[in-house]
Design a protein around this motif. Structure first.
Motif, PDB file in Angstrom:
ATOM      1  N   VAL A   1       0.864  -1.182   0.000  1.00 55.82           N
ATOM      2  CA  VAL A   1       0.000   0.000   0.000  1.00 55.82           C
ATOM      3  C   VAL A   1       0.901   1.232   0.000  1.00 55.82           C
ATOM      4  N   TYR A   2       0.723   2.071  -1.019  1.00 50.85           N
ATOM      5  CA  TYR A   2       1.589   3.236  -1.195  1.00 50.85           C
ATOM      6  C   TYR A   2       0.841   4.513  -0.806  1.00 50.85           C
ATOM      7  N   LEU A   3       1.035   4.937   0.441  1.00 52.71           N
ATOM      8  CA  LEU A   3       0.495   6.217   0.871  1.00 52.71           C
ATOM      9  C   LEU A   3       1.466   7.323   0.450  1.00 52.71           C
ATOM     10  N   VAL A   4       1.053   8.564   0.624  1.00 49.42           N
ATOM     11  CA  VAL A   4       1.867   9.676   0.146  1.00 49.42           C
ATOM     12  C   VAL A   4       3.247   9.681   0.789  1.00 49.42           C
TER      13      VAL A   4
ATOM     14  N   VAL B   1       5.113   3.532   2.936  1.00 49.34           N
ATOM     15  CA  VAL B   1       4.660   2.322   2.257  1.00 49.34           C
ATOM     16  C   VAL B   1       4.417   1.242   3.299  1.00 49.34           C
TER      17      VAL B   1
ATOM     18  N   GLU C   1      -1.919  12.199 -12.215  1.00 43.47           N
ATOM     19  CA  GLU C   1      -1.408  11.655 -10.955  1.00 43.47           C
ATOM     20  C   GLU C   1      -0.660  12.748 -10.213  1.00 43.47           C
TER      21      GLU C   1
ATOM     22  N   ALA D   1      -6.734  -1.202  -0.656  1.00 43.23           N
ATOM     23  CA  ALA D   1      -5.465  -0.471  -0.788  1.00 43.23           C
ATOM     24  C   ALA D   1      -5.664   0.804  -1.599  1.00 43.23           C
ATOM     25  N   GLN D   2      -6.442   0.721  -2.663  1.00 43.54           N
ATOM     26  CA  GLN D   2      -6.706   1.904  -3.480  1.00 43.54           C
ATOM     27  C   GLN D   2      -7.470   2.954  -2.685  1.00 43.54           C
TER      28      GLN D   2
ATOM     29  N   GLU E   1      -4.994   4.599  -0.346  1.00 45.65           N
ATOM     30  CA  GLU E   1      -4.107   5.501  -1.074  1.00 45.65           C
ATOM     31  C   GLU E   1      -4.820   6.812  -1.419  1.00 45.65           C
ATOM     32  N   ARG E   2      -6.089   6.700  -1.863  1.00 47.75           N
ATOM     33  CA  ARG E   2      -6.864   7.921  -2.181  1.00 47.75           C
ATOM     34  C   ARG E   2      -7.083   8.764  -0.925  1.00 47.75           C
TER      35      ARG E   2
ATOM     36  N   SER F   1      -5.170   8.927   1.710  1.00 51.95           N
ATOM     37  CA  SER F   1      -3.922   9.580   2.110  1.00 51.95           C
ATOM     38  C   SER F   1      -3.641  10.797   1.240  1.00 51.95           C
ATOM     39  N   ILE F   2      -3.974  10.704  -0.046  1.00 54.44           N
ATOM     40  CA  ILE F   2      -3.813  11.855  -0.945  1.00 54.44           C
ATOM     41  C   ILE F   2      -4.724  12.987  -0.508  1.00 54.44           C
TER      42      ILE F   2
END
Length: 715
Positions: free
Chosen positions: A327-330, A333, A431, A613-614, A617-618, A620-621
């Motif tokens: 999971v890639y947060l801003v 990870v 992005e 996860a998506q 990620e959204r 966190s953005i």
């Protein structure tokens, strides 16, 4: 309403399932196979896609397989309506009110609505059994009867302690229970601390409290760090690995034995490079190019051999499946694998020998594939490029590995052009890229610019994924269960709504057939390059598309226009790729078949984890956007009207994507929002707004914890 005929059309999977079930219900004693159904319904779906639906219906107990591939309505379940009145398995998708929709397994039409009081302590992402209670037209109501699997056992909250007992009150307001902690499980935590607690005993019935143990005391003053950890945990992702998993990872051998090298194709002498983001540490793919003595070109797509280290049945493998994805947060990870694997053992680091699973293609002078080879290899990456560094070499026409980069770029452009010609849709979704200071506070937001090097890597990964899937699909006349990445046709109603939305913006979107939808997207992409409003509207296209998922039932990939597609190229961060590697390797020397039922269950779990996860990620953005704009109160920005509610209009700021609300109450007169929510009209004047209007706004407030921004219009 005019009833649309399905004759001569290719139905999306959900509608196809409905029509098949309807056919069986009308003729309960008749037997049909896939080809007979195609003929009976007069549709253009392939026999394989109809067979996949029939397999799902049989698995759900709605139809029975008789013989010779023929099916009939299940005699134990009766009509289609009574079939649906049963206990079904699905995943909880909780909404703000506390209620939830249960997303059912397979390819069913409906989600089941469950009131908050009937959730029985089930939480977002949990796998549950839901009982159907009532139907109101398209709406289906139910109640949870059993929680099969918890999405998370960790929670962040405040510790409330007395002499005899302690409770953790979770921060997440969707969690309607407190967690009891025995005094001996408090560790160093004290009353009032912000803590991370892990539940080790769930109650056997609703109304009782789960019991947990304090894992970590958090720094309550680091509100932003706590928020990012909360985003991960609330979506079911752990921030830490267990000691068992870490010990197992640390015990893996660091050296590559001569015996291991001998069983692999040695590619160490072939010029090989990696191209990744500048900040990346997990390099899971490498590229090679060379001109062969026979005049042909050879390209190699070399993928980290995770399955050499992560074996079935180990604690590492169980944890990787449970997480299913990185999971890639801003600003952080949450990796699928411990760092000793993701950043060291499996990572294709420069100037080191690395174990890989490769897809190697031989091309003629017109870049047509004349041969393909899949297998285990050993490589030596000679150079680690960032995307920007590789682009500089291409732009300057000289530099390290210029020849290899230039040839790979030309080859990738050939495959890209071919893909678009065959109907692949070029979604251009902007992005965002955040520039952070040493405390992870955002100081700038940019829109990433996709350069040739980004597209080069993307197209070669697509090539490998497609070719692996094609090989497995065509390897044997008898099906070999495999993990496919499929993308269904878009939902008709959503496409119609989107076309009306675009019509308001002055763009005609033809959606009469899948081919026309593809052409309309192509026209929209071109038009958006010179029209800011259409550029704003283009990303909304993703919302109308079906969600790409993993499944053993191949129906092709609509967006890419591929008949066969899988994920082979990122096993460090995706468990689906791990499964693909294992199945592919076992099928290189002969035919190997695993349990399709078990594989499908894994696919469903992985797809669900990917969705969560998506969402994380959204979120966190969104959080970092609000955090950034909180430092710019009083400043003016250009924006576009992006939505409407009864209280006001939403505005999206250009370039940085921050969303905020302009309240009608601040506009000195009441407004009426029209039914289609595309227009808002003042009741006392000629003032009006519509979706897509370009406006200027001033930032008046930013509520970081609620992730909301207040704005006012600037004349």
């Amino acid at each position: 309403m005019v009833k649309r005929s399905i004759k001569g059309t290719k139905l999306p999977a959900k509608k196809l399932e409905y029509q098949c079930l309807k056919l069986f219900d009308k003729q309960p004693s008749k037997r049909f196979n896939a080809r007979q159904i195609i003929k009976k319904l007069q549709i253009k779906n392939s026999a394989a896609s109809v067979q996949a639906v029939l397999t799902n219906l049989e698995g759900a107990g709605k139809i029975d397989l008789i013989k010779d591939g023929k099916y009939r309505l299940s005699r134990t379940n009766g009509t289609a309506e009574s079939v649906r009145a049963e206990v079904l398995e699905g995943y909880v998708d909780q909404i703000r009110s506390g209620a939830a929709y249960i997303v059912l397994g397979g390819e069913r039409h409906e989600d089941v609505y469950v009131q908050a009081k009937k959730l029985k302590q089930a939480l977002d992402g949990d796998r549950v059994m839901v009982k159907i209670l009532k139907r109101y037209g398209k709406r289906v109501d139910g109640e949870i009867v059993k929680i099969l699997e918890r999405a998370t056992d960790q929670f962040i909250g405040n510790l409330q302690q007395s002499k005899k007992y302690a409770f953790v009150v979770p921060d997440n307001n969707m969690v309607d229970f407190d967690i009891y902690v025995h005094p001996q499980d408090l560790g160093i935590a004290q009353d009032g601390d912000k803590v991370l607690v892990r539940v080790h005993q769930w109650p056997d019935r609703a109304g009782k409290n789960p019991i947990g143990k304090i894992v970590k005391v958090l720094d309550a003053t680091d509100t932003h760090g706590v928020m990012m950890d909360s985003i991960l945990i609330n979506h079911g992702f752990d921030t830490l690995f267990s000691n068992v998993v870490l010990r197992e990872a640390e015990s893996l051998p660091r050296e590559i034995s001569e015996k291991e090298i001998a069983r692999r194709r040695d590619m160490r002498s072939v010029p090989t490079i990696t191209i990744d983001p500048a900040t990346a540490r997990d390099f899971d793919d490498a590229l090679s190019y060379r001109l062969l003595e026979n005049g042909k070109k050879e390209i190699g797509i070399h993928i980290a051999d995770v399955t050499h280290y992560v074996k079935p049945g180990t604690a590492l493998d169980r944890e990787a499946l449970r997480r299913s994805t990185s999971v890639y947060l801003v600003d952080r990870v949450a990796p699928m694998l411990p760092e000793v694997l993701s950043n060291e053992l499996c990572s294709l680091r420069p100037h080191e020998d690395s174990l890989t699973f490769s897809a190697i293609f031989e091309l003629d002078s017109k870049n047509r594939i004349v041969s393909r080879w899949f297998g285990k290899t050993i490589i030596h990456s000679a150079q680690r490029f960032s995307y920007e560094e590789a682009q500089l070499v291409l732009d300057a026409s000289h530099g390290l590995f210029h020849e290899e980069l230039s040839e790979l770029n030309r080859i990738s452009k050939h495959f890209r052009k071919k893909r678009y010609k065959e109907g692949s849709i070029a979604f251009e979704t902007p992005e965002l890229q955040f520039e952070l200071d040493e405390t992870n506070h955002p100081i700038a937001i940019h829109t990433k610019v996709r350069k040739d090097t980004h597209l080069l890597v993307e197209d070669l990964m697509l090539l490998a994924n497609r070719e692996v899937a094609t090989y497995m699909a065509k390897k044997s006349q008898r099906e070999i269960p495999f993990v496919y990445r499929v993308h269904d046709l878009p939902d008709e109603e959503k496409v119609t709504e989107y076309s009306l939305f675009l019509k308001e913006l002055g763009f005609q979107f033809d959606h009469q057939s899948p081919a026309q939808i593809r052409k309309s997207f192509e026209r929209l992409t071109k038009a958006a390059k010179s029209d800011d409003v259409l550029a704003f509207a283009e990303p909304f296209a993703v919302r109308i598309m079906a969600k790409a998922i993993y499944t053993t039932h191949n129906i092709g990939h609509f967006g890419l226009a591929f008949d066969y597609y899988t994920h082979f190229t990122s096993p460090i961060r995706r468990y689906a790729d791990v499964l693909v590697h294992r199945i592919l390797e076992k099928n290189l020397g002969g035919d190997y078949r695993t349990s399709k039922e078990e594989l499908e269950a894994q696919c469903k779990h992985i797809s669900n984890q990917e969705k969560k996860a998506q969402e994380a990620e959204r979120e966190s953005i969104k959080f970092k956007q609000v955090e950034f704009i909180s430092g710019h109160i009083g400043e003016t920005y250009a924006g576009i009207v992006s939505g409407m509610i009864e209280r006001g209009i939403f505005v999206t700021l250009k370039d940085i994507g921050v969303d905020g609300l302009v309240q009608f109450a601040d506009l000195q007169e009441p407004f009426l929002v029209l039914e289609n929510r595309m227009h808002a009209v003042a009741k006392r004047s000629a003032r009006a707004f519509k979706i897509g209007d370009q406006v200027k706004v001033k930032i008046t407030a930013a509520h970081i914890n609620d992730m909301q921004v207040d704005m006012e219009l600037v004349d």
